[in-house]
Design a protein around this motif. Sequence first.
Motif, PDB file in Angstrom:
ATOM      1  N   LEU A  31      29.384  37.811  19.003  1.00  0.00           N
ATOM      2  CA  LEU A  31      27.960  37.546  19.185  1.00  0.00           C
ATOM      3  C   LEU A  31      27.574  37.527  20.666  1.00  0.00           C
ATOM      4  CD1 LEU A  31      27.285  34.763  16.516  1.00  0.00           C
ATOM      5  CD2 LEU A  31      26.591  37.160  16.427  1.00  0.00           C
ATOM      6  N   GLU A  32      28.477  37.010  21.483  1.00  0.00           N
ATOM      7  CA  GLU A  32      28.205  36.920  22.919  1.00  0.00           C
ATOM      8  C   GLU A  32      28.462  38.229  23.657  1.00  0.00           C
ATOM      9  OE1 GLU A  32      30.688  33.761  24.235  1.00  0.00           O
ATOM     10  OE2 GLU A  32      29.411  32.169  23.401  1.00  0.00           O
ATOM     11  N   GLY A  33      29.115  39.164  22.997  1.00  0.00           N
ATOM     12  CA  GLY A  33      29.468  40.411  23.655  1.00  0.00           C
ATOM     13  C   GLY A  33      30.427  40.195  24.808  1.00  0.00           C
ATOM     14  N   LYS A  34      31.330  39.244  24.647  1.00  0.00           N
ATOM     15  CA  LYS A  34      32.210  38.842  25.739  1.00  0.00           C
ATOM     16  C   LYS A  34      33.347  39.838  25.943  1.00  0.00           C
ATOM     17  CE  LYS A  34      35.040  34.896  27.242  1.00  0.00           C
ATOM     18  NZ  LYS A  34      35.532  33.538  26.857  1.00  0.00           N
ATOM     19  N   ASN A  35      33.633  40.119  27.215  1.00  0.00           N
ATOM     20  CA  ASN A  35      34.778  40.960  27.571  1.00  0.00           C
ATOM     21  C   ASN A  35      35.947  40.033  27.888  1.00  0.00           C
ATOM     22  OD1 ASN A  35      36.698  42.641  28.748  1.00  0.00           O
ATOM     23  ND2 ASN A  35      35.181  43.869  29.847  1.00  0.00           N
ATOM     24  N   GLY A 225      40.855  48.274  32.795  1.00  0.00           N
ATOM     25  CA  GLY A 225      41.385  47.639  31.588  1.00  0.00           C
ATOM     26  C   GLY A 225      40.383  47.437  30.477  1.00  0.00           C
ATOM     27  N   SER A 226      39.195  48.027  30.569  1.00  0.00           N
ATOM     28  CA  SER A 226      38.154  47.803  29.564  1.00  0.00           C
ATOM     29  C   SER A 226      37.707  49.106  28.922  1.00  0.00           C
ATOM     30  CB  SER A 226      36.930  47.132  30.209  1.00  0.00           C
ATOM     31  OG  SER A 226      37.259  45.867  30.726  1.00  0.00           O
ATOM     32  N   SER A 227      37.561  49.079  27.608  1.00  0.00           N
ATOM     33  CA  SER A 227      37.006  50.225  26.891  1.00  0.00           C
ATOM     34  C   SER A 227      35.490  50.244  27.057  1.00  0.00           C
ATOM     35  CB  SER A 227      37.360  50.139  25.403  1.00  0.00           C
ATOM     36  OG  SER A 227      38.755  50.130  25.204  1.00  0.00           O
ATOM     37  N   LYS A 228      34.919  51.442  27.115  1.00  0.00           N
ATOM     38  CA  LYS A 228      33.463  51.591  27.252  1.00  0.00           C
ATOM     39  C   LYS A 228      32.978  52.644  26.267  1.00  0.00           C
ATOM     40  CE  LYS A 228      34.429  50.870  32.132  1.00  0.00           C
ATOM     41  NZ  LYS A 228      35.899  51.052  31.917  1.00  0.00           N
ATOM     42  N   ARG A 233      30.099  55.847  31.397  1.00  0.00           N
ATOM     43  CA  ARG A 233      31.101  55.274  32.303  1.00  0.00           C
ATOM     44  C   ARG A 233      32.499  55.264  31.684  1.00  0.00           C
ATOM     45  NH1 ARG A 233      31.008  50.261  33.224  1.00  0.00           N
ATOM     46  NH2 ARG A 233      29.823  49.633  31.381  1.00  0.00           N
ATOM     47  N   ALA A 234      32.617  55.763  30.475  1.00  0.00           N
ATOM     48  CA  ALA A 234      33.914  55.734  29.787  1.00  0.00           C
ATOM     49  C   ALA A 234      34.968  56.461  30.617  1.00  0.00           C
ATOM     50  CB  ALA A 234      33.783  56.370  28.416  1.00  0.00           C
ATOM     51  N   ASP A 235      36.110  55.781  30.841  1.00  0.00           N
ATOM     52  CA  ASP A 235      37.165  56.352  31.674  1.00  0.00           C
ATOM     53  C   ASP A 235      38.552  56.025  31.115  1.00  0.00           C
ATOM     54  OD1 ASP A 235      37.082  53.652  32.147  1.00  0.00           O
ATOM     55  OD2 ASP A 235      36.971  53.791  34.329  1.00  0.00           O
ATOM     56  N   GLY A 236      38.669  56.009  29.792  1.00  0.00           N
ATOM     57  CA  GLY A 236      39.912  55.621  29.140  1.00  0.00           C
ATOM     58  C   GLY A 236      39.697  54.345  28.347  1.00  0.00           C
ATOM     59  N   TYR A 237      40.731  53.900  27.666  1.00  0.00           N
ATOM     60  CA  TYR A 237      40.563  52.689  26.857  1.00  0.00           C
ATOM     61  C   TYR A 237      41.324  51.521  27.464  1.00  0.00           C
ATOM     62  CZ  TYR A 237      45.195  52.775  24.534  1.00  0.00           C
ATOM     63  OH  TYR A 237      46.531  52.730  24.244  1.00  0.00           O
ATOM     64  N   GLY A 238      40.927  50.316  27.061  1.00  0.00           N
ATOM     65  CA  GLY A 238      41.594  49.114  27.516  1.00  0.00           C
ATOM     66  C   GLY A 238      42.538  48.600  26.449  1.00  0.00           C
ATOM     67  N   ARG A 239      43.719  48.171  26.843  1.00  0.00           N
ATOM     68  CA  ARG A 239      44.696  47.661  25.880  1.00  0.00           C
ATOM     69  C   ARG A 239      44.399  46.189  25.549  1.00  0.00           C
ATOM     70  NH1 ARG A 239      50.770  48.372  26.767  1.00  0.00           N
ATOM     71  NH2 ARG A 239      50.701  48.329  24.487  1.00  0.00           N
ATOM     72  N   GLY A 240      44.652  45.833  24.317  1.00  0.00           N
ATOM     73  CA  GLY A 240      44.465  44.456  23.886  1.00  0.00           C
ATOM     74  C   GLY A 240      45.518  44.085  22.868  1.00  0.00           C
ATOM     75  N   GLU A 241      45.643  42.801  22.597  1.00  0.00           N
ATOM     76  CA  GLU A 241      46.615  42.332  21.618  1.00  0.00           C
ATOM     77  C   GLU A 241      45.957  41.342  20.668  1.00  0.00           C
ATOM     78  OE1 GLU A 241      49.759  40.478  23.844  1.00  0.00           O
ATOM     79  OE2 GLU A 241      48.578  38.704  24.308  1.00  0.00           O
TER      80      GLU A 241
END
Length: 256
Positions: A31-35, A225-228, A233-241
């Motif tokens: 809901l907060e759109g938090k990164n 490190g962030s997906s967009k 501005r997309a420049d690759g994806y960010g990894r997450g767990e």
Amino acid sequence: MADSDEEVAVVGIGCNFPGGEGLSNFWKILLEGKNCTVQIPDYRFDPAFWYDSDDSKAGKTQTAKAALIDGLNEFDHKFFGITETEADLMDPQQKLLLECTYRALENAGIPMEKASGTRTGVFIGLMNRDYEAILNNSPTTITHYNGTGTAMSIAANRISYTFNFTGPSLAIDSACSSSLVALHYAAQAVRQGDCEMAVCGGVSCILEPRVFVVLSKAKMISPDGSSKPFSSRADGYGRGEGCGIILLKPLKKVRQ
């Protein structure tokens, strides 16, 4: 055999994602759109050693950031009837799966003792083998627990054993689609009557740097490190767990 078009209901959810454990925290973050991307801490691996903004340098990754969860070492092995010695050699992914399966049952209002012995299937998607790589760095310390602690199949089988489920139990690695493929097979098994309930989900832990290097060389990973998605501005994806588990049942059974 049940109708292949039978509707399937989600009756329970358990999860642990970056930013907070549990479904309410996950919903709040959405809901907060938090990164939730953070600097990779030294206790995972030495980001300063592996990082270089120049992705052409050998053995280097162009990002030192990822979306991580807390408390990977806070597993209550006694609660799940596992010795400390064995727990030390268990992939954290297995531990997260056990915890989230319990939370999913709790969310569904199903006591462990009531679920025990039921024809419940387990379908788990996963692809990371970071912990196995770490353990293999010390071959003189290898024991029989290394096998059960890191085998992909055991990620699903340990859930079946711990909760005494008697349905089909399998781990699925189809790369980035692993959890979705697991969901497909879980829903299919419920519809066909192969199991009366299905534990379905996926897990991923980032413990080791070499995958970052691979993705950097392939120019697949974002430097920050962030997906967009859908952005110029997309420049690759960010990894997450994280780990997510859902419980599936035939909808007509839920309504009864």
